[in-house]
Scaffold this motif. Structure first.
Motif, PDB file in Angstrom:
ATOM      1  N   ALA A 181       0.910  -1.222   0.132  1.00  0.00           N
ATOM      2  CA  ALA A 181      -0.037   0.204   0.016  1.00  0.00           C
ATOM      3  C   ALA A 181       0.785   1.230  -0.002  1.00  0.00           C
ATOM      4  CB  ALA A 181      -1.062   0.007   1.429  1.00  0.00           C
ATOM      5  N   ALA A 182       0.572   2.357  -0.671  1.00  0.00           N
ATOM      6  CA  ALA A 182       1.319   3.397  -0.907  1.00  0.00           C
ATOM      7  C   ALA A 182       0.648   4.941  -0.688  1.00  0.00           C
ATOM      8  CB  ALA A 182       1.846   3.611  -2.204  1.00  0.00           C
ATOM      9  N   TRP A 183       1.129   5.693  -0.258  1.00  0.00           N
ATOM     10  CA  TRP A 183       0.351   7.067  -0.302  1.00  0.00           C
ATOM     11  C   TRP A 183       1.277   7.853  -1.245  1.00  0.00           C
ATOM     12  CZ3 TRP A 183      -3.804   8.833   1.977  1.00  0.00           C
ATOM     13  CH2 TRP A 183      -4.342   8.142   3.039  1.00  0.00           C
ATOM     14  N   TYR A 184       0.544   8.554  -2.270  1.00  0.00           N
ATOM     15  CA  TYR A 184       1.145   9.579  -3.352  1.00  0.00           C
ATOM     16  C   TYR A 184       0.679  10.997  -2.876  1.00  0.00           C
ATOM     17  CZ  TYR A 184       2.612   5.798  -6.517  1.00  0.00           C
ATOM     18  OH  TYR A 184       3.273   4.833  -6.735  1.00  0.00           O
ATOM     19  N   ARG A 185       1.065  11.837  -3.286  1.00  0.00           N
ATOM     20  CA  ARG A 185       0.573  13.331  -3.485  1.00  0.00           C
ATOM     21  C   ARG A 185       0.748  13.863  -4.634  1.00  0.00           C
ATOM     22  NH1 ARG A 185       4.775  15.982   0.948  1.00  0.00           N
ATOM     23  NH2 ARG A 185       6.685  16.279  -0.444  1.00  0.00           N
TER      24      ARG A 185
ATOM     25  N   VAL B  99       5.128   9.077  -1.787  1.00  0.00           N
ATOM     26  CA  VAL B  99       5.539   9.781  -0.704  1.00  0.00           C
ATOM     27  C   VAL B  99       6.081   8.513   0.115  1.00  0.00           C
ATOM     28  CG1 VAL B  99       4.649  10.750   1.611  1.00  0.00           C
ATOM     29  CG2 VAL B  99       3.567  11.644  -0.511  1.00  0.00           C
ATOM     30  N   ALA B 100       5.260   7.327   0.386  1.00  0.00           N
ATOM     31  CA  ALA B 100       5.911   6.215   1.018  1.00  0.00           C
ATOM     32  C   ALA B 100       4.958   4.986   0.672  1.00  0.00           C
ATOM     33  CB  ALA B 100       5.788   6.305   2.633  1.00  0.00           C
ATOM     34  N   PHE B 101       5.626   3.875   0.833  1.00  0.00           N
ATOM     35  CA  PHE B 101       4.744   2.704   0.723  1.00  0.00           C
ATOM     36  C   PHE B 101       5.193   1.776   1.806  1.00  0.00           C
ATOM     37  CE2 PHE B 101       7.557  -0.616  -1.107  1.00  0.00           C
ATOM     38  CZ  PHE B 101       8.596   0.185  -1.620  1.00  0.00           C
ATOM     39  N   ILE B 102       4.205   0.647   2.043  1.00  0.00           N
ATOM     40  CA  ILE B 102       4.714  -0.356   3.091  1.00  0.00           C
ATOM     41  C   ILE B 102       4.183  -1.578   2.465  1.00  0.00           C
ATOM     42  CG2 ILE B 102       2.048  -0.139   3.962  1.00  0.00           C
ATOM     43  CD1 ILE B 102       3.131  -0.774   6.550  1.00  0.00           C
ATOM     44  N   GLY B 103       5.101  -2.583   2.660  1.00  0.00           N
ATOM     45  CA  GLY B 103       5.040  -3.886   2.123  1.00  0.00           C
ATOM     46  C   GLY B 103       3.792  -4.997   2.814  1.00  0.00           C
ATOM     47  N   ASP B 104       3.763  -5.962   2.035  1.00  0.00           N
ATOM     48  CA  ASP B 104       2.417  -6.884   2.530  1.00  0.00           C
ATOM     49  C   ASP B 104       3.008  -7.203   4.031  1.00  0.00           C
ATOM     50  OD1 ASP B 104       3.330  -9.647   0.882  1.00  0.00           O
ATOM     51  OD2 ASP B 104       4.563  -8.312   1.694  1.00  0.00           O
ATOM     52  N   ASP B 105       4.624  -7.194   4.136  1.00  0.00           N
ATOM     53  CA  ASP B 105       4.984  -7.730   5.463  1.00  0.00           C
ATOM     54  C   ASP B 105       5.442  -6.604   6.312  1.00  0.00           C
ATOM     55  OD1 ASP B 105       8.691  -7.668   4.532  1.00  0.00           O
ATOM     56  OD2 ASP B 105       6.998  -6.230   4.273  1.00  0.00           O
ATOM     57  N   GLY B 106       4.578  -5.434   6.122  1.00  0.00           N
ATOM     58  CA  GLY B 106       4.802  -4.346   7.114  1.00  0.00           C
ATOM     59  C   GLY B 106       5.915  -3.450   7.183  1.00  0.00           C
TER      60      GLY B 106
ATOM     61  N   THR C 166       1.960  20.389   1.042  1.00  0.00           N
ATOM     62  CA  THR C 166       0.488  20.883   0.595  1.00  0.00           C
ATOM     63  C   THR C 166       0.241  20.245  -0.878  1.00  0.00           C
ATOM     64  OG1 THR C 166       0.678  23.050   1.547  1.00  0.00           O
ATOM     65  CG2 THR C 166      -0.843  22.668  -0.243  1.00  0.00           C
ATOM     66  N   GLY C 167      -0.909  19.587  -0.991  1.00  0.00           N
ATOM     67  CA  GLY C 167      -1.254  18.906  -1.977  1.00  0.00           C
ATOM     68  C   GLY C 167      -2.555  17.830  -1.699  1.00  0.00           C
ATOM     69  N   THR C 168      -2.768  17.102  -2.660  1.00  0.00           N
ATOM     70  CA  THR C 168      -3.957  16.001  -2.652  1.00  0.00           C
ATOM     71  C   THR C 168      -3.021  15.020  -2.484  1.00  0.00           C
ATOM     72  OG1 THR C 168      -5.395  17.582  -3.978  1.00  0.00           O
ATOM     73  CG2 THR C 168      -5.981  15.014  -3.485  1.00  0.00           C
ATOM     74  N   TYR C 169      -3.516  14.317  -1.508  1.00  0.00           N
ATOM     75  CA  TYR C 169      -2.783  12.979  -0.898  1.00  0.00           C
ATOM     76  C   TYR C 169      -3.896  11.853  -1.292  1.00  0.00           C
ATOM     77  CZ  TYR C 169       0.838  15.302   1.348  1.00  0.00           C
ATOM     78  OH  TYR C 169       1.988  15.871   1.863  1.00  0.00           O
ATOM     79  N   TYR C 170      -3.173  10.769  -2.082  1.00  0.00           N
ATOM     80  CA  TYR C 170      -4.016   9.609  -2.581  1.00  0.00           C
ATOM     81  C   TYR C 170      -3.386   8.343  -2.027  1.00  0.00           C
ATOM     82  CZ  TYR C 170      -5.575  12.836  -6.129  1.00  0.00           C
ATOM     83  OH  TYR C 170      -6.122  14.099  -6.794  1.00  0.00           O
ATOM     84  N   CYS C 171      -4.278   7.214  -1.809  1.00  0.00           N
ATOM     85  CA  CYS C 171      -3.333   6.088  -1.470  1.00  0.00           C
ATOM     86  C   CYS C 171      -3.802   5.124  -2.617  1.00  0.00           C
ATOM     87  CB  CYS C 171      -4.344   5.574  -0.146  1.00  0.00           C
ATOM     88  SG  CYS C 171      -5.971   4.849  -0.329  1.00  0.00           S
ATOM     89  N   ASN C 172      -2.885   3.963  -2.507  1.00  0.00           N
ATOM     90  CA  ASN C 172      -3.091   3.176  -3.716  1.00  0.00           C
ATOM     91  C   ASN C 172      -2.624   1.684  -3.085  1.00  0.00           C
ATOM     92  OD1 ASN C 172      -1.304   1.551  -6.060  1.00  0.00           O
ATOM     93  ND2 ASN C 172      -2.808   3.013  -7.051  1.00  0.00           N
ATOM     94  N   MET C 173      -3.322   0.544  -3.565  1.00  0.00           N
ATOM     95  CA  MET C 173      -3.008  -0.849  -3.447  1.00  0.00           C
ATOM     96  C   MET C 173      -2.415  -1.297  -4.468  1.00  0.00           C
ATOM     97  SD  MET C 173      -4.347  -0.833  -0.417  1.00  0.00           S
ATOM     98  CE  MET C 173      -3.877  -2.499  -0.005  1.00  0.00           C
ATOM     99  N   GLY C 174      -0.961  -1.639  -4.312  1.00  0.00           N
ATOM    100  CA  GLY C 174      -0.258  -2.314  -5.420  1.00  0.00           C
ATOM    101  C   GLY C 174       0.575  -3.404  -5.082  1.00  0.00           C
TER     102      GLY C 174
END
Length: 122
Positions: A34-38, A48-55, A90-98
């Motif tokens: 999972a990730a956060w973009y802006r 911005v950052a992502f986190i693996g399936d293992d955390g 500042t910006g719009t922050y989006y999440c994503n599942m990849g």
């Protein structure tokens, strides 16, 4: 169609904090990275950052030391704790599942939510 609902944005002053949340309808949430973009006005969307399936978290330079990404697989939710906010955040922050590639890079899916607005004033 995967649904992603981001929340938690707002307006803060420099140095402030916000906690963003993203609830996903993706099947088998726990196997996805999972990730956060802006996206700032007039600029392209950036990771911005992502986190693996293992955390395991991975941060881009702009987020390192100030932001913390986490996930709750029981709630199908990914979080972004942001501290020490700056006007350039500042910006719009989006999440994503990849997925995480073998090279340790994040590969996004094509599903995006509506985003949540973060505004940091000086």
């Amino acid at each position: 169609q995967v649904q992603l609902v981001e929340s938690g944005g707002g307006s803060v002053q420099t140095g402030g904090s916000l906690r963003l949340s993203c609830v996903s309808s993706v099947s088998a949430f726990y196997i996805h990275a999972a990730a956060w973009y802006r996206q700032a006005p007039g600029k392209t969307r950036e990771l911005v950052a992502f986190i693996g399936d293992d955390g395991t978290p991975v941060y881009e330079d702009a987020a390192q030391g100030r932001f913390s990404i986490s996930r709750d697989n029981d709630k199908n939710t990914v979080y972004l704790e942001m501290n020490g906010l700056r006007p350039e955040d500042t910006g719009t922050y989006y999440c994503n599942m990849g997925v995480s590639s073998r090279a340790g890079k994040y590969v996004p899916s094509t599903s995006w939510g509506q985003g949540t607005q973060v505004t940091v004033s000086s």
